[in-house]
Write a protein that holds these residues in place. Structure first.
Motif, PDB file in Angstrom:
ATOM      1  N   PHE A  80      53.069  24.550 -16.003  1.00  0.00           N
ATOM      2  CA  PHE A  80      53.564  23.163 -15.628  1.00  0.00           C
ATOM      3  C   PHE A  80      52.831  22.241 -16.752  1.00  0.00           C
ATOM      4  CE2 PHE A  80      53.732  25.288 -11.774  1.00  0.00           C
ATOM      5  CZ  PHE A  80      54.716  24.849 -11.136  1.00  0.00           C
ATOM      6  N   ILE A  81      53.588  21.544 -17.397  1.00  0.00           N
ATOM      7  CA  ILE A  81      53.036  20.380 -18.300  1.00  0.00           C
ATOM      8  C   ILE A  81      52.913  19.127 -17.634  1.00  0.00           C
ATOM      9  CG2 ILE A  81      53.174  19.714 -20.571  1.00  0.00           C
ATOM     10  CD1 ILE A  81      54.498  21.941 -21.432  1.00  0.00           C
ATOM     11  N   LEU A  82      51.825  18.784 -17.158  1.00  0.00           N
ATOM     12  CA  LEU A  82      51.571  17.581 -16.489  1.00  0.00           C
ATOM     13  C   LEU A  82      51.807  16.187 -17.366  1.00  0.00           C
ATOM     14  CD1 LEU A  82      48.566  18.596 -14.365  1.00  0.00           C
ATOM     15  CD2 LEU A  82      50.819  18.873 -13.931  1.00  0.00           C
ATOM     16  N   ALA A  83      52.416  15.228 -16.821  1.00  0.00           N
ATOM     17  CA  ALA A  83      52.867  13.860 -17.603  1.00  0.00           C
ATOM     18  C   ALA A  83      51.615  13.313 -17.301  1.00  0.00           C
ATOM     19  CB  ALA A  83      54.039  13.130 -16.928  1.00  0.00           C
ATOM     20  N   SER A  84      50.782  13.156 -16.323  1.00  0.00           N
ATOM     21  CA  SER A  84      49.419  12.543 -16.335  1.00  0.00           C
ATOM     22  C   SER A  84      48.313  13.430 -15.639  1.00  0.00           C
ATOM     23  CB  SER A  84      49.490  10.978 -15.899  1.00  0.00           C
ATOM     24  OG  SER A  84      49.728  11.131 -14.687  1.00  0.00           O
ATOM     25  N   SER A  85      47.333  13.095 -15.870  1.00  0.00           N
ATOM     26  CA  SER A  85      46.096  13.793 -15.082  1.00  0.00           C
ATOM     27  C   SER A  85      46.338  13.551 -13.665  1.00  0.00           C
ATOM     28  CB  SER A  85      44.770  13.644 -15.843  1.00  0.00           C
ATOM     29  OG  SER A  85      44.509  12.332 -15.724  1.00  0.00           O
ATOM     30  N   SER A  86      46.850  12.309 -13.224  1.00  0.00           N
ATOM     31  CA  SER A  86      46.928  12.102 -11.718  1.00  0.00           C
ATOM     32  C   SER A  86      47.666  12.947 -11.157  1.00  0.00           C
ATOM     33  CB  SER A  86      47.198  10.447 -11.404  1.00  0.00           C
ATOM     34  OG  SER A  86      48.542  10.362 -12.073  1.00  0.00           O
ATOM     35  N   ASP A  87      48.792  13.629 -11.738  1.00  0.00           N
ATOM     36  CA  ASP A  87      49.994  14.420 -11.144  1.00  0.00           C
ATOM     37  C   ASP A  87      49.167  15.925 -11.112  1.00  0.00           C
ATOM     38  OD1 ASP A  87      51.503  12.377 -11.222  1.00  0.00           O
ATOM     39  OD2 ASP A  87      52.415  12.921 -13.073  1.00  0.00           O
ATOM     40  N   ASN A  88      48.206  16.025 -10.228  1.00  0.00           N
ATOM     41  CA  ASN A  88      47.589  17.503 -10.509  1.00  0.00           C
ATOM     42  C   ASN A  88      47.389  18.235  -9.086  1.00  0.00           C
ATOM     43  OD1 ASN A  88      45.391  16.435  -8.947  1.00  0.00           O
ATOM     44  ND2 ASN A  88      43.966  15.985 -10.672  1.00  0.00           N
ATOM     45  N   CYS A  89      48.102  17.623  -8.051  1.00  0.00           N
ATOM     46  CA  CYS A  89      48.296  18.167  -6.880  1.00  0.00           C
ATOM     47  C   CYS A  89      49.442  19.107  -6.710  1.00  0.00           C
ATOM     48  CB  CYS A  89      48.237  17.170  -5.731  1.00  0.00           C
ATOM     49  SG  CYS A  89      46.427  16.466  -5.755  1.00  0.00           S
ATOM     50  N   PHE A  90      49.280  20.169  -6.371  1.00  0.00           N
ATOM     51  CA  PHE A  90      50.484  21.349  -5.787  1.00  0.00           C
ATOM     52  C   PHE A  90      50.508  21.823  -4.480  1.00  0.00           C
ATOM     53  CE2 PHE A  90      50.116  20.978 -10.367  1.00  0.00           C
ATOM     54  CZ  PHE A  90      51.126  21.684 -10.932  1.00  0.00           C
ATOM     55  N   TRP A  91      51.667  22.086  -4.090  1.00  0.00           N
ATOM     56  CA  TRP A  91      52.018  22.458  -2.858  1.00  0.00           C
ATOM     57  C   TRP A  91      52.962  23.735  -2.854  1.00  0.00           C
ATOM     58  CZ3 TRP A  91      55.301  17.785  -1.490  1.00  0.00           C
ATOM     59  CH2 TRP A  91      56.332  17.634  -2.185  1.00  0.00           C
ATOM     60  N   MET A  92      53.129  24.350  -1.858  1.00  0.00           N
ATOM     61  CA  MET A  92      53.550  25.585  -1.593  1.00  0.00           C
ATOM     62  C   MET A  92      55.057  25.312  -1.025  1.00  0.00           C
ATOM     63  SD  MET A  92      52.003  27.699  -2.974  1.00  0.00           S
ATOM     64  CE  MET A  92      52.345  29.410  -2.700  1.00  0.00           C
ATOM     65  N   LYS A  93      55.874  24.197  -1.144  1.00  0.00           N
ATOM     66  CA  LYS A  93      57.168  24.010  -0.613  1.00  0.00           C
ATOM     67  C   LYS A  93      57.942  24.900  -1.154  1.00  0.00           C
ATOM     68  CE  LYS A  93      60.473  20.430  -0.012  1.00  0.00           C
ATOM     69  NZ  LYS A  93      60.855  19.041  -0.606  1.00  0.00           N
ATOM     70  N   ASP A  94      58.854  25.488  -0.095  1.00  0.00           N
ATOM     71  CA  ASP A  94      59.955  26.496  -0.571  1.00  0.00           C
ATOM     72  C   ASP A  94      59.336  27.776  -1.062  1.00  0.00           C
ATOM     73  OD1 ASP A  94      61.738  24.747   0.702  1.00  0.00           O
ATOM     74  OD2 ASP A  94      62.047  23.695  -1.392  1.00  0.00           O
ATOM     75  N   MET A  95      58.068  27.923  -1.179  1.00  0.00           N
ATOM     76  CA  MET A  95      57.558  29.242  -1.620  1.00  0.00           C
ATOM     77  C   MET A  95      57.835  30.446  -0.677  1.00  0.00           C
ATOM     78  SD  MET A  95      56.765  29.040  -4.624  1.00  0.00           S
ATOM     79  CE  MET A  95      55.882  30.624  -4.911  1.00  0.00           C
ATOM     80  N   LYS A  96      57.726  31.564  -1.084  1.00  0.00           N
ATOM     81  CA  LYS A  96      58.100  32.895  -0.391  1.00  0.00           C
ATOM     82  C   LYS A  96      57.315  33.986  -0.683  1.00  0.00           C
ATOM     83  CE  LYS A  96      63.062  31.634  -0.064  1.00  0.00           C
ATOM     84  NZ  LYS A  96      64.381  32.013  -0.283  1.00  0.00           N
ATOM     85  N   PHE A  97      56.357  33.533  -1.654  1.00  0.00           N
ATOM     86  CA  PHE A  97      55.162  34.529  -2.133  1.00  0.00           C
ATOM     87  C   PHE A  97      54.027  33.919  -2.268  1.00  0.00           C
ATOM     88  CE2 PHE A  97      57.884  33.827  -5.653  1.00  0.00           C
ATOM     89  CZ  PHE A  97      56.875  33.600  -6.651  1.00  0.00           C
ATOM     90  N   PRO A  98      52.704  34.422  -2.219  1.00  0.00           N
ATOM     91  CA  PRO A  98      51.406  33.940  -2.777  1.00  0.00           C
ATOM     92  C   PRO A  98      51.360  33.567  -4.036  1.00  0.00           C
ATOM     93  CG  PRO A  98      50.975  35.938  -1.738  1.00  0.00           C
ATOM     94  CD  PRO A  98      52.651  35.771  -1.494  1.00  0.00           C
TER      95      PRO A  98
END
Length: 156
Positions: A80-98
């Motif tokens: 993931f190439i972040l547009a800004s350093s404030s966009d640094n949180c991630f979630w597991m939405k629609d994920m099917k594996f760890p």
């Protein structure tokens, strides 16, 4: 006078031109696909392991991430190439594996990790302190197996 049947030489010429055009078109499509795919993947070395990472660098790709995929080969991941350093949180939405998540600064140095993040943790968010520029998502277990740690440099 009887009429000759069959195909004359000019009809063969056009048939050969049509076949050549189809073959050339196929080669051009394949070349374009390779160019587009290479722009959207990066090969990185983390420790002694090489990974091929799909690149997420648009708002849609950043939001979707690996969501919806049923699995991922062991040597693959996502960058993931972040547009800004404030966009640094991630979630597991629609994920099917760890997953394992690795936050990097603009020099490719590890500044934070989250190991073995489970799909059922959604809607929890996983965030990094500091100023991340990149996040790498790998199959769970890669942080431990690769001894990935804060301060380590990732080679792009």
């Amino acid at each position: 006078m009887a009429k000759k049947s069959g195909i004359n030489i000019f009809q063969y010429k056009y048939l050969y031109l049509l076949i050549a055009a189809v073959l050339i078109g196929g080669v051009l499509i394949l070349c374009a696909k390779i160019i587009v795919e290479s722009r959207h993947t990066r090969v990185v070395m983390i420790g002694n392991q090489k990974y091929v990472l799909d690149v997420a660098d648009t708002p849609v790709a950043l939001e979707k991430g690996l969501g919806g995929r049923s699995s991922m080969p062991s040597n693959k991941g996502m960058l993931f190439i972040l547009a800004s350093s404030s966009d640094n949180c991630f979630w597991m939405k629609d994920m099917k594996f760890p997953l394992d998540m690795v936050w990097l600064d603009n020099n490719g140095k590890v500044i934070h990790t989250a190991a073995d993040v489970k799909p059922d943790s959604y809607p929890n968010q996983y965030c990094s302190e500091g100023q991340p520029k990149y996040v790498v998502e790998l199959n769970a277990g890669n942080i431990k197996c690769g001894n990935i740690r804060d301060g380590q440099a990732i080679l792009f």
